[in-house]
Design an enzyme around this catalytic site. Structure first.
Site, PDB file in Angstrom:
ATOM      1  N   GLY A  25      29.386  42.249  42.002  1.00  0.00           N
ATOM      2  CA  GLY A  25      28.832  42.701  43.137  1.00  0.00           C
ATOM      3  C   GLY A  25      27.322  42.920  42.668  1.00  0.00           C
ATOM      4  N   SER A  26      26.589  43.450  43.674  1.00  0.00           N
ATOM      5  CA  SER A  26      25.058  43.584  43.377  1.00  0.00           C
ATOM      6  C   SER A  26      24.808  44.511  42.139  1.00  0.00           C
ATOM      7  CB  SER A  26      24.338  44.129  44.507  1.00  0.00           C
ATOM      8  OG  SER A  26      25.036  45.180  45.187  1.00  0.00           O
ATOM      9  N   GLU A  28      26.135  44.743  39.507  1.00  0.00           N
ATOM     10  CA  GLU A  28      26.486  43.796  38.221  1.00  0.00           C
ATOM     11  C   GLU A  28      25.792  43.032  38.055  1.00  0.00           C
ATOM     12  OE1 GLU A  28      29.002  46.739  39.401  1.00  0.00           O
ATOM     13  OE2 GLU A  28      28.980  44.656  40.818  1.00  0.00           O
ATOM     14  N   GLU A  47      39.818  42.447  42.090  1.00  0.00           N
ATOM     15  CA  GLU A  47      39.703  42.811  40.876  1.00  0.00           C
ATOM     16  C   GLU A  47      40.870  43.168  40.237  1.00  0.00           C
ATOM     17  OE1 GLU A  47      38.100  43.652  43.698  1.00  0.00           O
ATOM     18  OE2 GLU A  47      35.796  44.024  43.063  1.00  0.00           O
ATOM     19  N   HIS A  70      33.172  45.993  40.035  1.00  0.00           N
ATOM     20  CA  HIS A  70      32.011  46.312  41.146  1.00  0.00           C
ATOM     21  C   HIS A  70      32.069  47.754  41.544  1.00  0.00           C
ATOM     22  CE1 HIS A  70      29.025  46.195  43.783  1.00  0.00           C
ATOM     23  NE2 HIS A  70      29.845  46.124  45.176  1.00  0.00           N
ATOM     24  N   HIS A 280      63.460  55.365  33.408  1.00  0.00           N
ATOM     25  CA  HIS A 280      63.305  54.707  34.958  1.00  0.00           C
ATOM     26  C   HIS A 280      64.306  55.610  35.744  1.00  0.00           C
ATOM     27  CE1 HIS A 280      62.687  51.488  38.032  1.00  0.00           C
ATOM     28  NE2 HIS A 280      62.177  52.427  38.472  1.00  0.00           N
ATOM     29  N   GLY A 400      55.292  48.547  35.530  1.00  0.00           N
ATOM     30  CA  GLY A 400      56.072  48.260  36.593  1.00  0.00           C
ATOM     31  C   GLY A 400      55.243  48.045  37.922  1.00  0.00           C
TER      32      GLY A 400
END
Length: 526
Positions: A25-26, A28, A47, A70, A280, A400
């Site tokens: 993004g701007s 970065e 992402e 970002h 789990h 998971g």
């Protein structure tokens, strides 16, 4: 005077972090400006896919990798994928862009408010440097924290910092080296060796940390020398032992009571490279049978501290395996031949049974193929049919959280271009990381995706049965055609209709990414 950007790029280059996974993004762009020629930027379209690809890449190489996100929004998009990286102890170095310093306080658009807190408690370390001059040192700390803790680290950097100048003291970071050695001292080693040697009926439980070149084979030698049964730790995300070896008893069930039942008759359980335990399903009972002692060896101090029972030694499992091999003397008796796979079950009705698919993979692909699996409803069929005898053969979402499989397969394939890599992905989970197909196409990654389409969230249906809610809404996902989706991202795709056609397609050796869609019958993961 050199700039923060120049010193930081030089440090990353010396540390070998020259592959950057990101979606910019701007905020970065100033960091990405003037990247040296030896750097490679791997663009992901979401992402979550970016972190999944980086996770697979770092696991396959065994080295930290750089992720560029970002600000707060991109970091938030990545959080689901980050849970898997945390659980697999993947050393990701996450650098996120921040607004310019004068705009943070007024909360201008794209400012990340309290950036250090945003990613906690997921990451092992998070910071935003107090001043531009501290950025190179903080970046070095992020790299070393990720490497030492084997956990993602997070650094937020205001984008005006990158062009700021630093004095010569900042250059000292370029020559830094931070290493770790976790070998038991003589007394600790002697006590452990005596404990193992004295056990009448020991058992081994191996975790994902054992799945490494050299250590994988050493674990086989240790088991054969002891002549004892071997389990993989529950909630398995890497395979630490050949699954058809005669001493292998499978993956421990992820419930308290069935784990206790598995250990009946054993006086010592030695757990290497795994937490104790990642349950789990809530199936209460005793942790251990009466008279059974447990000793855990792990480099993860947090895992040692939180275990509810047993003794723990925080040390390098590889060093401990070597110590025990030396202490136990010569090779043990032969464990016998590897177990053959049974005939695959055939489906009743439309679609292939997953066992037919996995038998085709086992028979038709090279023995050193690495599989990235995210088809949770086919677990039992997978282990009944596959024959995996090499390190790095199996990757699974460690926490998971869906979305690791497809991006993770891209990352593993990019990290190991000379090894066949196959993603075995369910139709439910594929949607979470589908944009990774575009990255695979752009980089020409020689990856095969076997897409199992059954039109439902099969694992959820199974779990709903356990909970007594088999008819919950939102469990069916009809109408998905991944061949069209893949072709739209630039990946060649094919829909196969029977086992013979699948085997014929697998026999082809394409030099590009491909997706094979297979309709499968609904099964259960147990």
């Amino acid at each position: 005077m050199p700039s923060v950007r120049r010193v930081s790029h030089a440090f990353l280059e010396r540390q070998g972090l020259t592959t950057v996974f990101g979606n910019p993004g701007s905020n970065e762009l100033p960091f990405l400006a003037e990247l040296p020629d030896g750097f490679r930027y791997v663009l992901g379209l979401h992402e979550g896919a970016v972190v999944g690809m980086a996770d697979g890449y770092a696991q396959a190489t065994g080295r930290p990798v750089l992720v560029n996100l970002h600000a707060a929004s991109g970091s938030g998009n990545a959080m689901g994928a980050l849970t898997n990286a945390v659980a697999s102890r993947t050393p990701l170095v996450v650098v996120a862009g921040q607004q310019v310093r004068p705009a943070i306080g007024p909360e201008a658009n794209l400012a990340s408010v309290d950036a250090q807190t945003l990613m906690k408690p997921l990451v092992g370390w998070a910071a935003e440097p107090a001043c531009a001059e501290d950025v190179p040192r903080a970046l070095a700390q992020a790299v070393f924290e990720a490497r030492l803790q084997r956990r993602p680290a997070y650094l937020s950097v205001p984008y005006d910092d990158w062009s700021a100048e630093v004095d010569d003291n900042a250059l000292a970071v370029l020559d830094r080296r931070v290493e770790r050695a976790s070998v038991p001292d003589a007394a600790q080693g002697r006590r452990l060796a005596e404990r193992v040697a004295a056990a009448r009926r020991p058992a081994l439980v191996l975790g994902g940390d054992i799945d490494a070149p050299g250590l994988f084979d050493d674990a086989v030698r240790l088991a054969e020398r002891l002549g004892c049964p071997v389990w993989a730790a529950p909630s398995l995300f890497r395979l630490p032992f050949p699954n058809r070896h005669p001493l292998f008893r499978g993956v421990l069930p992820a419930g308290i009571a069935p784990v206790c039942e598995a250990f009946e008759g054993h006086d010592l359980v030695l757990v290497l490279g795994a937490p104790v335990f990642r349950y789990h399903e809530y199936l209460p009972g005793r942790y251990l049978p009466e008279g059974t002692r447990l000793v855990q060896v792990t480099e993860d101090a947090s895992a040692a501290a939180r275990a509810p029972m047993g003794e723990a030694l925080v040390a390098d499992p590889g060093a401990v395996v070597g110590l025990l091999l030396d202490a136990l003397g010569g090779p043990g008796e032969s464990a016998g031949p590897y177990r053959p796979a049974p005939e695959p079950v055939t489906a009743r009705g439309p679609g292939l049974h997953p066992e037919q698919v996995f038998a085709a993979l086992r028979d038709g692909l090279p023995a050193d193929t690495a599989y990235v699996v995210e088809s949770t409803s086919t677990t039992s069929a997978w282990w009944r049919q596959m024959d995996l005898r090499r390190p790095g053969s199996y990757y699974f979402p460690a926490a998971g959280g869906l979305g690791f499989g497809l991006p993770g397969a891209v990352g593993v394939a990019m990290a190991q271009p000379d090894r066949p890599v196959v993603g075995v992905i369910g139709d439910g989970s594929a949607n979470y990381g589908i944009t990774a197909l575009w990255t695979a196409a752009q980089h020409g990654v020689p990856l095969t995706i076997v897409l199992l389409r059954n039109g439902t969230y099969g694992a959820l249906r199974w779990f709903g049965g356990l909970l007594g809610v088999p008819d919950a809404p939102g469990l069916d996902i009809p109408g998905l055609d991944f061949t069209r989706v893949a072709e739209g991202y630039g990946v060649r795709a094919r829909h196969v209709g029977d086992a013979g056609e699948l085997r014929a397609v697998l026999a082809e050796q394409p030099g590009h990414p491909r997706l094979i869609q297979v309709d499968t019958a609904l099964t259960t993961p147990s």
